[in-house]
Scaffold this motif. Structure first.
Motif, PDB file in Angstrom:
ATOM      1  N   LEU A   1       5.575  -6.303  -7.296  1.00  0.00           N
ATOM      2  CA  LEU A   1       5.739  -5.866  -5.829  1.00  0.00           C
ATOM      3  C   LEU A   1       5.381  -4.469  -5.166  1.00  0.00           C
ATOM      4  CD1 LEU A   1       9.008  -8.281  -5.747  1.00  0.00           C
ATOM      5  CD2 LEU A   1       6.841  -8.966  -5.588  1.00  0.00           C
ATOM      6  N   LEU A   2       4.725  -3.873  -5.881  1.00  0.00           N
ATOM      7  CA  LEU A   2       4.359  -2.490  -5.159  1.00  0.00           C
ATOM      8  C   LEU A   2       3.386  -2.541  -4.406  1.00  0.00           C
ATOM      9  CD1 LEU A   2       4.268  -0.378  -8.644  1.00  0.00           C
ATOM     10  CD2 LEU A   2       6.179  -0.798  -7.023  1.00  0.00           C
ATOM     11  N   SER A   3       3.319  -1.863  -3.230  1.00  0.00           N
ATOM     12  CA  SER A   3       2.169  -1.941  -2.349  1.00  0.00           C
ATOM     13  C   SER A   3       0.818  -1.189  -2.728  1.00  0.00           C
ATOM     14  CB  SER A   3       2.713  -0.964  -1.222  1.00  0.00           C
ATOM     15  OG  SER A   3       2.827   0.299  -1.625  1.00  0.00           O
ATOM     16  N   PRO A   4      -0.102  -1.668  -2.442  1.00  0.00           N
ATOM     17  CA  PRO A   4      -1.588  -1.335  -2.920  1.00  0.00           C
ATOM     18  C   PRO A   4      -1.570   0.410  -2.837  1.00  0.00           C
ATOM     19  CG  PRO A   4      -1.739  -3.314  -1.845  1.00  0.00           C
ATOM     20  CD  PRO A   4      -0.479  -2.795  -1.563  1.00  0.00           C
ATOM     21  N   SER A   5      -1.164   0.974  -1.941  1.00  0.00           N
ATOM     22  CA  SER A   5      -1.260   2.181  -1.497  1.00  0.00           C
ATOM     23  C   SER A   5      -0.383   3.089  -2.659  1.00  0.00           C
ATOM     24  CB  SER A   5      -0.722   2.774  -0.326  1.00  0.00           C
ATOM     25  OG  SER A   5       0.668   2.061   0.077  1.00  0.00           O
ATOM     26  N   PHE A   6       0.737   2.626  -2.989  1.00  0.00           N
ATOM     27  CA  PHE A   6       1.673   3.110  -3.978  1.00  0.00           C
ATOM     28  C   PHE A   6       1.162   3.069  -5.509  1.00  0.00           C
ATOM     29  CE2 PHE A   6       5.652   3.132  -6.728  1.00  0.00           C
ATOM     30  CZ  PHE A   6       6.109   4.552  -6.391  1.00  0.00           C
ATOM     31  N   ILE A   7       0.489   1.963  -5.929  1.00  0.00           N
ATOM     32  CA  ILE A   7      -0.340   1.590  -6.995  1.00  0.00           C
ATOM     33  C   ILE A   7      -1.283   2.673  -7.078  1.00  0.00           C
ATOM     34  CG2 ILE A   7      -1.477   0.125  -8.363  1.00  0.00           C
ATOM     35  CD1 ILE A   7      -0.015  -2.206  -7.282  1.00  0.00           C
ATOM     36  N   PHE A   8      -2.161   2.874  -5.944  1.00  0.00           N
ATOM     37  CA  PHE A   8      -3.231   3.704  -5.970  1.00  0.00           C
ATOM     38  C   PHE A   8      -2.709   5.267  -6.339  1.00  0.00           C
ATOM     39  CE2 PHE A   8      -5.950   6.830  -3.794  1.00  0.00           C
ATOM     40  CZ  PHE A   8      -7.142   6.672  -4.372  1.00  0.00           C
ATOM     41  N   ALA A   9      -1.623   5.617  -5.859  1.00  0.00           N
ATOM     42  CA  ALA A   9      -1.007   6.998  -5.736  1.00  0.00           C
ATOM     43  C   ALA A   9      -0.727   7.107  -7.158  1.00  0.00           C
ATOM     44  CB  ALA A   9       0.107   7.105  -4.890  1.00  0.00           C
ATOM     45  N   ILE A  10       0.106   6.166  -7.697  1.00  0.00           N
ATOM     46  CA  ILE A  10       0.534   6.339  -9.152  1.00  0.00           C
ATOM     47  C   ILE A  10      -0.525   6.418 -10.193  1.00  0.00           C
ATOM     48  CG2 ILE A  10       1.628   5.301 -11.177  1.00  0.00           C
ATOM     49  CD1 ILE A  10       3.667   3.789  -9.104  1.00  0.00           C
ATOM     50  N   SER A  11      -1.813   5.343  -9.905  1.00  0.00           N
ATOM     51  CA  SER A  11      -2.942   5.605 -10.917  1.00  0.00           C
ATOM     52  C   SER A  11      -3.455   6.758 -10.647  1.00  0.00           C
ATOM     53  CB  SER A  11      -3.784   4.412 -10.466  1.00  0.00           C
ATOM     54  OG  SER A  11      -3.267   3.175 -10.538  1.00  0.00           O
ATOM     55  N   LEU A  12      -3.741   7.418  -9.638  1.00  0.00           N
ATOM     56  CA  LEU A  12      -4.398   8.532  -9.187  1.00  0.00           C
ATOM     57  C   LEU A  12      -3.659   9.887  -9.879  1.00  0.00           C
ATOM     58  CD1 LEU A  12      -6.794  10.130  -8.000  1.00  0.00           C
ATOM     59  CD2 LEU A  12      -5.041  10.530  -5.724  1.00  0.00           C
ATOM     60  N   GLY A  13      -2.317   9.778  -9.858  1.00  0.00           N
ATOM     61  CA  GLY A  13      -1.339  10.705 -10.577  1.00  0.00           C
ATOM     62  C   GLY A  13      -1.778  10.755 -12.189  1.00  0.00           C
ATOM     63  N   VAL A  14      -1.730   9.563 -12.829  1.00  0.00           N
ATOM     64  CA  VAL A  14      -1.720   9.589 -14.010  1.00  0.00           C
ATOM     65  C   VAL A  14      -3.389   9.884 -14.514  1.00  0.00           C
ATOM     66  CG1 VAL A  14      -1.993   7.642 -15.906  1.00  0.00           C
ATOM     67  CG2 VAL A  14       0.056   7.612 -14.221  1.00  0.00           C
ATOM     68  N   GLY A  15      -4.034   9.419 -13.663  1.00  0.00           N
ATOM     69  CA  GLY A  15      -5.491   9.889 -14.141  1.00  0.00           C
ATOM     70  C   GLY A  15      -6.016  11.290 -14.046  1.00  0.00           C
ATOM     71  N   VAL A  16      -5.359  11.820 -12.936  1.00  0.00           N
ATOM     72  CA  VAL A  16      -5.396  13.474 -12.980  1.00  0.00           C
ATOM     73  C   VAL A  16      -4.588  14.067 -13.979  1.00  0.00           C
ATOM     74  CG1 VAL A  16      -5.020  15.353 -11.741  1.00  0.00           C
ATOM     75  CG2 VAL A  16      -5.956  13.378 -10.293  1.00  0.00           C
TER      76      VAL A  16
END
Length: 202
Positions: A93-108
């Motif tokens: 139930l996470l928003s797509p933008s929040f998932i994107f932010a988390i994924s970007l932080g993990v990737g970086v």
């Protein structure tokens, strides 16, 4: 749309990660024509006196993203895609933008960490690479006495390590333990040395 992006990054990045895992672990290279006995120990206080090599000054380092490194994009893309794919599939139930932010932080984060680890390993391998030419022109200290009829052993300070090397001489001189010698060449797996007084007399 975002799931497709995550899968694309995971596929491309993961593929390169797998390839690097099989092709990038080369180990430490040594000069195949010159084998020496390397003993790692704490450098002596007067290590500068054992060798005329100049040690470079410590560089000032600061945090920065290695955006120009292919490894950064490889590992970063892999973990970015993996994180986004898992979070999307878990349906938290996470928003797509929040998932994107988390994924970007993990990737970086993972990309930066992996680049730092691989650079450190590469530096350690480079420091472990000891060629015979590196020993020529260095001062050493006799550990096992010898003369022109027999071989002995000398110790010198090289690349932050104490290096014990089999030594010979062409001079009619008796080398005793503790004598200072100068490395002028090599013969197979041995270094050729001359006494300290030979240089002082010239």
């Amino acid at each position: 749309m975002m799931l497709t992006l995550y899968l694309f990054c995971l596929t491309i990045g993961g593929g390169f990660v797998i390839l690097s895992a099989f092709a990038g672990l080369d180990g430490v290279d040594f000069d195949p024509h010159f084998e020496i006995d390397v003993e790692l120990s704490k450098p002596p206080q007067d290590a500068e006196a054992l060798t005329p090599q100049k040690h470079p000054k410590n560089r000032q380092t600061g945090f920065r993203l290695p955006i120009f490194s292919l490894r950064f994009w490889t590992f970063g893309g892999c973990f970015f895609g993996l994180t986004g794919f898992l979070l999307t599939k878990l349906n938290l139930l996470l928003s797509p933008s929040f998932i994107f932010a988390i994924s970007l932080g993990v990737g970086v984060s993972f990309g930066t960490v992996m680049v730092g680890i691989l650079r450190r390993l590469h530096q350690q391998q480079a420091n472990s690479l000891i060629l015979s030419e590196d020993l020529i022109g260095l001062w050493a200290t006799v550990e096992i006495p010898f003369d022109h009829n027999c071989k002995g052993k000398v110790r010198l300070y090289l690349k932050e390590s104490m290096v014990d090397v089999v030594a010979i001489t062409e001079e009619e001189h008796q080398f005793e333990k503790g004598d200072k010698v100068f490395v002028v060449g090599r013969h197979h797996d041995k270094v050729l040395v001359i006494p300290e007084e030979f240089l002082n007399s010239n």
